[in-house]
Scaffold this motif. Structure first.
Motif, PDB file in Angstrom:
ATOM      1  N   GLY A 133     -19.083 -25.897   9.216  1.00 23.77           N
ATOM      2  CA  GLY A 133     -18.628 -24.528   9.400  1.00 23.77           C
ATOM      3  C   GLY A 133     -17.389 -24.443  10.259  1.00 23.77           C
ATOM      4  O   GLY A 133     -16.480 -23.647   9.995  1.00 23.77           O
ATOM      5  N   HIS A 134     -17.326 -25.266  11.301  1.00 19.11           N
ATOM      6  CA  HIS A 134     -16.171 -25.260  12.204  1.00 19.11           C
ATOM      7  C   HIS A 134     -14.880 -25.549  11.454  1.00 19.11           C
ATOM      8  O   HIS A 134     -13.834 -24.944  11.735  1.00 19.11           O
ATOM      9  N   PHE A 135     -14.945 -26.471  10.491  1.00 20.59           N
ATOM     10  CA  PHE A 135     -13.744 -26.848   9.741  1.00 20.59           C
ATOM     11  C   PHE A 135     -13.593 -26.062   8.433  1.00 20.59           C
ATOM     12  O   PHE A 135     -12.711 -26.378   7.629  1.00 20.59           O
ATOM     13  N   GLY A 136     -14.425 -25.059   8.235  1.00 23.63           N
ATOM     14  CA  GLY A 136     -14.313 -24.245   7.033  1.00 23.63           C
ATOM     15  C   GLY A 136     -14.764 -24.933   5.772  1.00 23.63           C
ATOM     16  O   GLY A 136     -14.392 -24.516   4.668  1.00 23.63           O
ATOM     17  N   LEU A 137     -15.579 -25.977   5.892  1.00 24.50           N
ATOM     18  CA  LEU A 137     -16.025 -26.748   4.731  1.00 24.50           C
ATOM     19  C   LEU A 137     -17.333 -26.160   4.202  1.00 24.50           C
ATOM     20  O   LEU A 137     -18.386 -26.806   4.167  1.00 24.50           O
ATOM     21  N   THR A 138     -17.268 -24.912   3.794  1.00 24.27           N
ATOM     22  CA  THR A 138     -18.400 -24.135   3.325  1.00 24.27           C
ATOM     23  C   THR A 138     -17.985 -23.366   2.081  1.00 24.27           C
ATOM     24  O   THR A 138     -16.794 -23.281   1.747  1.00 24.27           O
ATOM     25  N   ALA A 139     -18.975 -22.769   1.408  1.00 25.94           N
ATOM     26  CA  ALA A 139     -18.646 -21.930   0.263  1.00 25.94           C
ATOM     27  C   ALA A 139     -17.759 -20.770   0.687  1.00 25.94           C
ATOM     28  O   ALA A 139     -16.808 -20.399  -0.025  1.00 25.94           O
ATOM     29  N   THR A 140     -18.031 -20.202   1.859  1.00 25.50           N
ATOM     30  CA  THR A 140     -17.197 -19.111   2.354  1.00 25.50           C
ATOM     31  C   THR A 140     -15.776 -19.587   2.626  1.00 25.50           C
ATOM     32  O   THR A 140     -14.797 -18.896   2.309  1.00 25.50           O
ATOM     33  N   GLY A 141     -15.641 -20.770   3.213  1.00 22.06           N
ATOM     34  CA  GLY A 141     -14.324 -21.318   3.481  1.00 22.06           C
ATOM     35  C   GLY A 141     -13.522 -21.528   2.204  1.00 22.06           C
ATOM     36  O   GLY A 141     -12.326 -21.223   2.146  1.00 22.06           O
ATOM     37  N   LEU A 142     -14.177 -22.033   1.172  1.00 22.32           N
ATOM     38  CA  LEU A 142     -13.514 -22.233  -0.111  1.00 22.32           C
ATOM     39  C   LEU A 142     -13.158 -20.892  -0.761  1.00 22.32           C
ATOM     40  O   LEU A 142     -12.072 -20.728  -1.323  1.00 22.32           O
ATOM     41  N   HIS A 143     -14.069 -19.948  -0.695  1.00 21.21           N
ATOM     42  CA  HIS A 143     -13.813 -18.604  -1.227  1.00 21.21           C
ATOM     43  C   HIS A 143     -12.572 -18.005  -0.570  1.00 21.21           C
ATOM     44  O   HIS A 143     -11.657 -17.511  -1.253  1.00 21.21           O
ATOM     45  N   ASP A 144     -12.525 -18.054   0.746  1.00 24.25           N
ATOM     46  CA  ASP A 144     -11.411 -17.450   1.470  1.00 24.25           C
ATOM     47  C   ASP A 144     -10.097 -18.178   1.214  1.00 24.25           C
ATOM     48  O   ASP A 144      -9.034 -17.554   1.107  1.00 24.25           O
ATOM     49  N   ALA A 145     -10.151 -19.507   1.104  1.00 26.64           N
ATOM     50  CA  ALA A 145      -8.932 -20.271   0.813  1.00 26.64           C
ATOM     51  C   ALA A 145      -8.398 -19.928  -0.564  1.00 26.64           C
ATOM     52  O   ALA A 145      -7.179 -19.854  -0.773  1.00 26.64           O
ATOM     53  N   ALA A 146      -9.304 -19.713  -1.524  1.00 28.39           N
ATOM     54  CA  ALA A 146      -8.868 -19.347  -2.869  1.00 28.39           C
ATOM     55  C   ALA A 146      -8.182 -17.985  -2.868  1.00 28.39           C
ATOM     56  O   ALA A 146      -7.125 -17.809  -3.502  1.00 28.39           O
ATOM     57  N   LEU A 147      -8.752 -17.010  -2.158  1.00 28.75           N
ATOM     58  CA  LEU A 147      -8.109 -15.698  -2.073  1.00 28.75           C
ATOM     59  C   LEU A 147      -6.766 -15.799  -1.360  1.00 28.75           C
ATOM     60  O   LEU A 147      -5.789 -15.151  -1.747  1.00 28.75           O
ATOM     61  N   ASP A 148      -6.713 -16.648  -0.342  1.00 25.50           N
ATOM     62  CA  ASP A 148      -5.471 -16.809   0.412  1.00 25.50           C
ATOM     63  C   ASP A 148      -4.369 -17.399  -0.458  1.00 25.50           C
ATOM     64  O   ASP A 148      -3.219 -16.947  -0.428  1.00 25.50           O
ATOM     65  N   VAL A 149      -4.700 -18.405  -1.247  1.00 17.85           N
ATOM     66  CA  VAL A 149      -3.680 -19.042  -2.079  1.00 17.85           C
ATOM     67  C   VAL A 149      -3.191 -18.093  -3.170  1.00 17.85           C
ATOM     68  O   VAL A 149      -2.064 -18.221  -3.666  1.00 17.85           O
ATOM     69  N   LEU A 150      -4.025 -17.109  -3.519  1.00 16.72           N
ATOM     70  CA  LEU A 150      -3.643 -16.111  -4.506  1.00 16.72           C
ATOM     71  C   LEU A 150      -2.951 -14.907  -3.882  1.00 16.72           C
ATOM     72  O   LEU A 150      -2.572 -13.967  -4.581  1.00 16.72           O
ATOM     73  N   GLY A 151      -2.814 -14.924  -2.549  1.00 20.24           N
ATOM     74  CA  GLY A 151      -2.150 -13.824  -1.872  1.00 20.24           C
ATOM     75  C   GLY A 151      -3.024 -12.628  -1.626  1.00 20.24           C
ATOM     76  O   GLY A 151      -2.533 -11.524  -1.365  1.00 20.24           O
ATOM     77  N   ARG A 152      -4.339 -12.836  -1.669  1.00 19.08           N
ATOM     78  CA  ARG A 152      -5.284 -11.754  -1.402  1.00 19.08           C
ATOM     79  C   ARG A 152      -5.946 -11.991  -0.051  1.00 19.08           C
ATOM     80  O   ARG A 152      -6.208 -13.130   0.335  1.00 19.08           O
ATOM     81  N   ALA A 153      -6.242 -10.938   0.661  1.00 15.24           N
ATOM     82  CA  ALA A 153      -6.845 -11.077   1.996  1.00 15.24           C
ATOM     83  C   ALA A 153      -8.262 -11.642   1.849  1.00 15.24           C
ATOM     84  O   ALA A 153      -9.050 -11.151   1.044  1.00 15.24           O
ATOM     85  N   PRO A 154      -8.594 -12.676   2.599  1.00 16.49           N
ATOM     86  CA  PRO A 154      -9.955 -13.215   2.545  1.00 16.49           C
ATOM     87  C   PRO A 154     -10.945 -12.259   3.181  1.00 16.49           C
ATOM     88  O   PRO A 154     -10.561 -11.338   3.914  1.00 16.49           O
ATOM     89  N   ARG A 155     -12.223 -12.503   2.933  1.00 18.52           N
ATOM     90  CA  ARG A 155     -13.278 -11.645   3.485  1.00 18.52           C
ATOM     91  C   ARG A 155     -13.256 -11.639   5.007  1.00 18.52           C
ATOM     92  O   ARG A 155     -13.483 -10.641   5.666  1.00 18.52           O
ATOM     93  N   LYS A 156     -13.024 -12.828   5.563  1.00 17.44           N
ATOM     94  CA  LYS A 156     -12.964 -12.949   7.011  1.00 17.44           C
ATOM     95  C   LYS A 156     -12.265 -14.260   7.340  1.00 17.44           C
ATOM     96  O   LYS A 156     -12.124 -15.136   6.498  1.00 17.44           O
ATOM     97  N   ALA A 157     -11.848 -14.377   8.562  1.00 22.06           N
ATOM     98  CA  ALA A 157     -11.168 -15.601   8.985  1.00 22.06           C
ATOM     99  C   ALA A 157     -12.114 -16.780   8.912  1.00 22.06           C
ATOM    100  O   ALA A 157     -13.305 -16.657   9.167  1.00 22.06           O
ATOM    101  N   ARG A 158     -11.574 -17.946   8.534  1.00 19.03           N
ATOM    102  CA  ARG A 158     -12.394 -19.146   8.457  1.00 19.03           C
ATOM    103  C   ARG A 158     -12.961 -19.507   9.801  1.00 19.03           C
ATOM    104  O   ARG A 158     -14.066 -20.011   9.928  1.00 19.03           O
ATOM    105  N   ARG A 159     -12.206 -19.356  10.855  1.00 14.23           N
ATOM    106  CA  ARG A 159     -12.693 -19.694  12.191  1.00 14.23           C
ATOM    107  C   ARG A 159     -12.408 -18.542  13.115  1.00 14.23           C
ATOM    108  O   ARG A 159     -11.464 -17.805  12.926  1.00 14.23           O
TER     109      ARG A 159
END
Length: 328
Positions: free
Chosen positions: A302-328
């Motif tokens: 979780g600390h390094f964002g190696l979770t389903a949420t971390g992947l979800h947020d990184a995908a939204l970020d790479v698409l230019g969409r705001a993630p649900r919440k900060a990874r850390r």
């Protein structure tokens, strides 16, 4: 070349320890081939080799806590016509014995199967001395050494079978984290061949090992948000399936890589170097950045964002969409 393997719409609940699969498949290979031997560094328990030792008492060499000697013994056995599977905790196998891996196995082209047990952050509170996060970076730099990172029991079995048949050296990660079954047994397993577990045209999630099930879970939540994510696992980090990566760069709007290892030199670095040369594309890399704090394995993921949420947020970020919440 990539192939699609069947996978349930939701990640299954049943979880399995791939070390058990490793031990069972190694014993099966030993029954079929009298040349198969195991070499370890006082790690019979953590490598799950007690059953192998009982069944083949003359075919397990325990060198004690002497990893450089262990790899040298494996190379010597290979030179004598045996097929050694050298098994030890990832940080000690690849860190202490890197010179022997390079010179005695790869440069000498010896048929040694190096098995890195409990890689990544699996040792949790034991800290960075026991975290095996640099192995992909170190070993990708060694010429002539295939680097395998199976994601489930199917790929673990396939990895051992492939390495046994391979004429030269190889390195296999054997995860300690329990994982679900994900890959169809009919899916390909060969150097330079990825497996597509889910199709999607918006973003591609490229994951290996224990991060593959998390990538599939992230793809499910992304679909609920209107984002179709392609999920690809690359069981061979070296050699990489370059065609699958470049096709994903062409057909989707961005790439996210996820690995239980350092960001310097591993899967993400390999993908970034390839796409920078041939298909520049927005990209995010998830992995271990620096030494880890103290905590159990789940906390560290979780600390390094190696979770389903971390992947979800990184995908939204790479698409230019705001993630649900900060990874850390």
């Amino acid at each position: 070349m990539t192939r699609t393997g069947s996978v349930p719409e939701s990640v299954p609940d049943a979880l399995f320890d791939c070390r058990d699969t490793f031990a069972a498949e190694l014993a099966a290979l030993a029954r079929e081939d009298p040349r198969v031997v195991a070499v370890c560094n006082d790690s019979v328990g953590s490598s799950k080799l007690a059953g192998f030792a009982a069944e083949f008492p003359g075919r397990l060499v325990n060198v004690g806590i002497a990893e450089q000697n262990m790899v040298g013994v494996g190379a010597g056995l290979a030179a004598g016509g045996m097929v050694p599977f050298v098994s030890a905790a990832t940080p000690f196998l690849t860190g202490r014995a890197l010179e022997q891996i390079k010179a005695d196995c790869a440069y000498s082209d010896r048929r040694v199967v190096l098995c890195g047990q409990s890689p990544g952050l699996a040792y949790g509170e034991l800290g960075p001395t026991h975290h095996g996060v640099e192995d992909l970076s170190w070993l990708r730099a060694v010429a002539g050494l295939p680097v395998l990172v199976p994601c489930d029991r199917v790929q673990t079995r396939a990895a051992l079978r492939w390495a046994h048949a391979h004429a030269g050296p190889s390195y296999i990660r054997v995860p300690r984290f329990k994982v679900p079954d994900l890959v169809d047994p009919a899916a390909p397993f060969a150097p330079g061949r990825a497996v597509t577990l889910r199709e999607g045209g918006d973003v591609t999630l490229l994951a290996v090992g224990t991060l593959v099930s998390r990538a599939l879970a992230a793809a499910g939540t992304l679909a609920a948000a209107g984002v179709e994510a392609r999920v690809i696992t690359t069981p061979f980090v070296a050699p990489l399936d370059e065609a699958a990566v470049l096709r994903a760069a062409d057909e989707t709007r961005g790439l996210v890589t996820a690995e239980e290892g350092t960001l310097s030199g591993g899967l993400g670095a390999a993908v970034a170097a390839l796409t920078a040369r041939h298909r520049p594309v927005p990209m995010r890399m998830l992995g271990v950045d620096g030494f880890a704090p103290t905590g159990d394995a789940g906390y560290l993921l979780g600390h390094f964002g190696l979770t389903a949420t971390g992947l979800h947020d990184a995908a939204l970020d790479v698409l230019g969409r705001a993630p649900r919440k900060a990874r850390r």
